[in-house]
Motif scaffolding. Structure first.
Motif, PDB file in Angstrom:
ATOM      1  N   LYS A   1       2.101  26.115  -1.088  1.00 48.65           N
ATOM      2  CA  LYS A   1       2.563  27.385  -0.561  1.00 48.65           C
ATOM      3  C   LYS A   1       3.837  27.805  -1.289  1.00 48.65           C
ATOM      4  O   LYS A   1       4.582  26.972  -1.813  1.00 48.65           O
ATOM      5  CB  LYS A   1       2.834  27.271   0.939  1.00 48.65           C
ATOM      6  CG  LYS A   1       1.623  26.868   1.770  1.00 48.65           C
ATOM      7  CD  LYS A   1       0.556  27.950   1.777  1.00 48.65           C
ATOM      8  CE  LYS A   1      -0.601  27.587   2.706  1.00 48.65           C
ATOM      9  NZ  LYS A   1      -1.655  28.628   2.730  1.00 48.65           N
ATOM     10  N   SER A   2       4.103  29.109  -1.281  1.00 48.49           N
ATOM     11  CA  SER A   2       5.302  29.624  -1.943  1.00 48.49           C
ATOM     12  C   SER A   2       6.540  29.238  -1.149  1.00 48.49           C
ATOM     13  O   SER A   2       6.464  28.925   0.047  1.00 48.49           O
ATOM     14  CB  SER A   2       5.223  31.138  -2.070  1.00 48.49           C
ATOM     15  OG  SER A   2       5.306  31.752  -0.786  1.00 48.49           O
ATOM     16  N   THR A   3       7.687  29.278  -1.816  1.00 50.60           N
ATOM     17  CA  THR A   3       8.958  28.975  -1.154  1.00 50.60           C
ATOM     18  C   THR A   3       9.204  29.945  -0.003  1.00 50.60           C
ATOM     19  O   THR A   3       9.647  29.549   1.080  1.00 50.60           O
ATOM     20  CB  THR A   3      10.112  29.052  -2.165  1.00 50.60           C
ATOM     21  OG1 THR A   3       9.879  28.101  -3.214  1.00 50.60           O
ATOM     22  CG2 THR A   3      11.445  28.733  -1.494  1.00 50.60           C
ATOM     23  N   PHE A   4       8.896  31.230  -0.214  1.00 49.19           N
ATOM     24  CA  PHE A   4       9.091  32.242   0.830  1.00 49.19           C
ATOM     25  C   PHE A   4       8.244  31.913   2.055  1.00 49.19           C
ATOM     26  O   PHE A   4       8.723  31.990   3.193  1.00 49.19           O
ATOM     27  CB  PHE A   4       8.730  33.625   0.289  1.00 49.19           C
ATOM     28  CG  PHE A   4       8.893  34.733   1.294  1.00 49.19           C
ATOM     29  CD1 PHE A   4      10.132  35.294   1.541  1.00 49.19           C
ATOM     30  CD2 PHE A   4       7.794  35.207   2.015  1.00 49.19           C
ATOM     31  CE1 PHE A   4      10.291  36.296   2.481  1.00 49.19           C
ATOM     32  CE2 PHE A   4       7.938  36.211   2.950  1.00 49.19           C
ATOM     33  CZ  PHE A   4       9.196  36.763   3.187  1.00 49.19           C
ATOM     34  N   TYR A   5       6.985  31.534   1.832  1.00 49.99           N
ATOM     35  CA  TYR A   5       6.091  31.183   2.944  1.00 49.99           C
ATOM     36  C   TYR A   5       6.652  29.977   3.706  1.00 49.99           C
ATOM     37  O   TYR A   5       6.678  29.972   4.943  1.00 49.99           O
ATOM     38  CB  TYR A   5       4.695  30.855   2.420  1.00 49.99           C
ATOM     39  CG  TYR A   5       3.751  30.357   3.496  1.00 49.99           C
ATOM     40  CD1 TYR A   5       2.983  31.242   4.245  1.00 49.99           C
ATOM     41  CD2 TYR A   5       3.648  28.984   3.783  1.00 49.99           C
ATOM     42  CE1 TYR A   5       2.142  30.790   5.258  1.00 49.99           C
ATOM     43  CE2 TYR A   5       2.818  28.520   4.785  1.00 49.99           C
ATOM     44  CZ  TYR A   5       2.058  29.427   5.514  1.00 49.99           C
ATOM     45  OH  TYR A   5       1.237  28.967   6.511  1.00 49.99           O
ATOM     46  N   ASN A   6       7.101  28.959   2.981  1.00 46.75           N
ATOM     47  CA  ASN A   6       7.624  27.753   3.622  1.00 46.75           C
ATOM     48  C   ASN A   6       8.880  28.038   4.437  1.00 46.75           C
ATOM     49  O   ASN A   6       9.066  27.483   5.525  1.00 46.75           O
ATOM     50  CB  ASN A   6       7.919  26.684   2.563  1.00 46.75           C
ATOM     51  CG  ASN A   6       6.651  26.041   2.032  1.00 46.75           C
ATOM     52  OD1 ASN A   6       5.603  26.090   2.676  1.00 46.75           O
ATOM     53  ND2 ASN A   6       6.725  25.460   0.852  1.00 46.75           N
TER      54      ASN A   6
ATOM     55  N   GLY B   1      19.258  26.524   7.869  1.00 44.84           N
ATOM     56  CA  GLY B   1      18.521  25.350   8.325  1.00 44.84           C
ATOM     57  C   GLY B   1      17.092  25.369   7.841  1.00 44.84           C
ATOM     58  O   GLY B   1      16.567  24.370   7.330  1.00 44.84           O
ATOM     59  N   ALA B   2      16.442  26.527   7.972  1.00 40.93           N
ATOM     60  CA  ALA B   2      15.057  26.677   7.512  1.00 40.93           C
ATOM     61  C   ALA B   2      14.978  26.620   5.991  1.00 40.93           C
ATOM     62  O   ALA B   2      14.110  25.957   5.411  1.00 40.93           O
ATOM     63  CB  ALA B   2      14.478  27.994   8.014  1.00 40.93           C
TER      64      ALA B   2
ATOM     65  N   LEU C   1      14.119  24.065   0.595  1.00 39.60           N
ATOM     66  CA  LEU C   1      14.768  23.962  -0.708  1.00 39.60           C
ATOM     67  C   LEU C   1      14.873  22.514  -1.165  1.00 39.60           C
ATOM     68  O   LEU C   1      14.645  22.200  -2.336  1.00 39.60           O
ATOM     69  CB  LEU C   1      16.166  24.585  -0.618  1.00 39.60           C
ATOM     70  CG  LEU C   1      16.786  25.121  -1.909  1.00 39.60           C
ATOM     71  CD1 LEU C   1      15.910  26.205  -2.517  1.00 39.60           C
ATOM     72  CD2 LEU C   1      18.177  25.668  -1.629  1.00 39.60           C
ATOM     73  N   PHE C   2      15.210  21.628  -0.228  1.00 37.60           N
ATOM     74  CA  PHE C   2      15.314  20.209  -0.570  1.00 37.60           C
ATOM     75  C   PHE C   2      13.997  19.692  -1.131  1.00 37.60           C
ATOM     76  O   PHE C   2      13.959  19.013  -2.159  1.00 37.60           O
ATOM     77  CB  PHE C   2      15.717  19.409   0.671  1.00 37.60           C
ATOM     78  CG  PHE C   2      15.770  17.915   0.454  1.00 37.60           C
ATOM     79  CD1 PHE C   2      16.808  17.345  -0.257  1.00 37.60           C
ATOM     80  CD2 PHE C   2      14.773  17.088   0.958  1.00 37.60           C
ATOM     81  CE1 PHE C   2      16.867  15.977  -0.468  1.00 37.60           C
ATOM     82  CE2 PHE C   2      14.817  15.719   0.765  1.00 37.60           C
ATOM     83  CZ  PHE C   2      15.868  15.168   0.050  1.00 37.60           C
ATOM     84  N   SER C   3      12.891  20.048  -0.473  1.00 35.66           N
ATOM     85  CA  SER C   3      11.577  19.570  -0.916  1.00 35.66           C
ATOM     86  C   SER C   3      11.137  20.211  -2.226  1.00 35.66           C
ATOM     87  O   SER C   3      10.650  19.532  -3.137  1.00 35.66           O
ATOM     88  CB  SER C   3      10.529  19.856   0.164  1.00 35.66           C
ATOM     89  OG  SER C   3      10.827  19.150   1.335  1.00 35.66           O
ATOM     90  N   SER C   4      11.301  21.531  -2.329  1.00 40.44           N
ATOM     91  CA  SER C   4      10.825  22.220  -3.532  1.00 40.44           C
ATOM     92  C   SER C   4      11.677  21.881  -4.758  1.00 40.44           C
ATOM     93  O   SER C   4      11.150  21.716  -5.862  1.00 40.44           O
ATOM     94  CB  SER C   4      10.808  23.738  -3.312  1.00 40.44           C
ATOM     95  OG  SER C   4      12.106  24.227  -3.049  1.00 40.44           O
TER      96      SER C   4
ATOM     97  N   LYS D   1       8.267  40.806  -1.335  1.00 40.41           N
ATOM     98  CA  LYS D   1       7.768  39.735  -0.460  1.00 40.41           C
ATOM     99  C   LYS D   1       7.435  40.278   0.934  1.00 40.41           C
ATOM    100  O   LYS D   1       6.396  39.947   1.506  1.00 40.41           O
ATOM    101  CB  LYS D   1       8.827  38.624  -0.317  1.00 40.41           C
ATOM    102  CG  LYS D   1       9.053  37.810  -1.597  1.00 40.41           C
ATOM    103  CD  LYS D   1       7.946  36.831  -1.835  1.00 40.41           C
ATOM    104  CE  LYS D   1       8.245  35.920  -3.022  1.00 40.41           C
ATOM    105  NZ  LYS D   1       7.131  35.000  -3.327  1.00 40.41           N
ATOM    106  N   LEU D   2       8.313  41.123   1.461  1.00 40.03           N
ATOM    107  CA  LEU D   2       8.077  41.688   2.789  1.00 40.03           C
ATOM    108  C   LEU D   2       6.882  42.609   2.813  1.00 40.03           C
ATOM    109  O   LEU D   2       6.061  42.565   3.732  1.00 40.03           O
ATOM    110  CB  LEU D   2       9.335  42.441   3.262  1.00 40.03           C
ATOM    111  CG  LEU D   2      10.553  41.565   3.605  1.00 40.03           C
ATOM    112  CD1 LEU D   2      11.759  42.447   3.898  1.00 40.03           C
ATOM    113  CD2 LEU D   2      10.251  40.668   4.790  1.00 40.03           C
TER     114      LEU D   2
END
Length: 435
Positions: A7-12, A266-267, A272-275, A429-430
């Motif tokens: 999934k994209s960063t925005f979706y995550n 937080g979200a 970000l850490f994972s990607s 994105k929106l």
């Protein structure tokens, strides 16, 4: 392992943000339902029973989740050793956690040595540690939606079971603990189902080197988290000591509401850490500073709205006796907004295996925070505590920003100055999501 479309960063980020607010909202409802039904005494027993294993588990967490995530993303060839080491650590820490928890109850809380209480608590310990450690594996694989699904599964099943107990008028401390156990079981199953292909890499042989690597890096993450948490809570400790519990109660409401803005970083931070674990240093920095710029502006807008509505919000939700909490909110907001920048940048540095940068900055911030609280609270009370926190948050974030720019060879303006490309990206994105 079956290859999934990422999934994209925005979706995550959106998925995680929705999960955060769902957990906050339902958690608040659960607290009300359980507290009203149990009453003060039984609620106190429940909190005590939950607190002991929670503290022991947090000790044995030791930043292991972040450490596993970091190494799992960087060492594809050695994943068999990482899985093996993680499982051995799970067995060891589960055993020790159970023994220590029972020992603490036996030595200090003998009145809680009830088999009906202990069985669900003991069974929950390995399930919780499994969820913590193997969330690290999922983060290393950038499976953010799966992590959120597991968290939502736990919360939804817990609510469902509590509502059933309420409907049939069976709610008591023992059955709340069993409901929590079954909720943790379902969450662990979701995680197990998604890491099962990775668990097939398990081997009997044990690697002392990987154990050392995971624990050593994990401790650096844990130290940083510990210092940050102290920074967030030290003002309340000083208020309690120097002014009294009534002001702590009012102040806690102010901090809770002001810190809702932190749901944004937080979200973003989790995603970000994972990607960024799987990106080059340049690409990770570029995506981080873009998200930081956008989040900083969004936080300023939300903070401005909260600044003006906070007196009315406090009055309507908590009553006129808590109106001074709105003053705390207003004084805290500049620091809260600056900390949004820090939290996002820190997620990137954690992904780069550099958590100690934040530790160094906020260790000195903690000392400054303590001094300011000691000087200001006796005279100014809640206002002094809020002002002390804001000053240390702002100065610490600026120092961290400078260190971040030097480490990543970028300009300070790139972190906070929104540009036309950022606006276009958000707009597109929106529009795409709405369609």
């Amino acid at each position: 392992m079956v290859i999934k479309k990422k999934k994209s960063t925005f979706y995550n980020i959106l998925n995680t943000l929705i999960t955060q607010f769902y957990l906050i909202g339902t958690g608040f409802i659960l607290t009300i339902l359980i507290t009203r039904e149990l009453g003060a005494e039984s609620k106190g027993i429940l909190v005590t029973l939950q607190l002991i294993p929670a503290l022991i588990i947090s000790f044995f967490d030791m930043g292991i989740r972040q450490s596993i995530a970091y190494y799992y993303s960087k060492n594809i060839k050695d994943r068999d050793y990482l899985i093996t080491t993680s499982l051995y650590m799970l067995f060891l820490t589960s055993f020790l956690s159970i023994i220590i928890t029972i020992g603490i109850y036996y030595l200090f809380y003998e009145e809680y040595l009830n088999i009906g209480y202990l069985i669900p608590i003991v069974l929950m310990i390995p399930l919780t540690l499994f969820a913590i450690y193997f969330r690290g594996v999922l983060q290393g694989l950038n499976e953010i939606p799966t992590i959120n699904l597991a968290r939502n599964t736990h919360q939804t099943s817990y609510i469902f079971l509590i509502l059933l107990l309420l409907i049939f008028q069976l709610l008591n401390v023992k059955l709340v603990l069993w409901a929590e156990f079954f909720a943790f079981s379902l969450m662990s199953y979701v995680i197990f189902k998604n890491v099962k292909p990775e668990l097939s890499l398990f081997r009997i042989s044990f690697s002392k080197i990987w154990m050392k690597n995971i624990v050593t890096l994990g401790i650096t993450y844990a130290l940083t988290v510990f210092v940050l948490r102290l920074n967030y809570k030290v003002d309340a400790l000083f208020l309690a000591k120097l002014r009294g519990p009534d002001e702590v109660g009012i102040y806690s409401i102010g901090t809770t509401i002001a810190e809702l803005i932190w749901q944004i970083p937080g979200a973003i931070g989790v995603v970000l850490f994972s990607s960024n674990l799987n990106k080059s240093k340049k690409d990770a920095t570029e995506s981080t500073v873009r998200l930081t710029r956008i989040s900083f502006v969004a936080s300023i807008i939300l903070g401005s709205i909260l600044y003006f509505i906070s007196p009315l919000l406090i009055k309507l939700t908590f009553g006129i006796e808590f109106i001074e909490a709105s003053t705390a909110i207003r004084l805290l907001l500049p620091g809260i907004i600056f900390m949004v920048v820090f939290q996002i940048l820190n997620s990137d540095m954690n992904a780069k295996g550099k958590p100690l940068m934040a530790f160094k900055v906020f260790l000195f911030a903690l000392i400054g925070n303590c001094i300011l609280n000691f000087l200001l609270i006796p005279t100014y009370g809640i206002k002094g505590a809020a002002f002390a926190s804001t000053i240390t948050y702002v100065i610490s974030t600026i120092i961290y920003m400078v260190m971040y720019t030097r480490f990543n060879n970028i300009n300070l303006r790139e972190i906070i100055c929104l540009n036309s490309k950022d606006i276009s990206i958000v707009k597109n994105k929106l529009i795409r999501r709405i369609k």
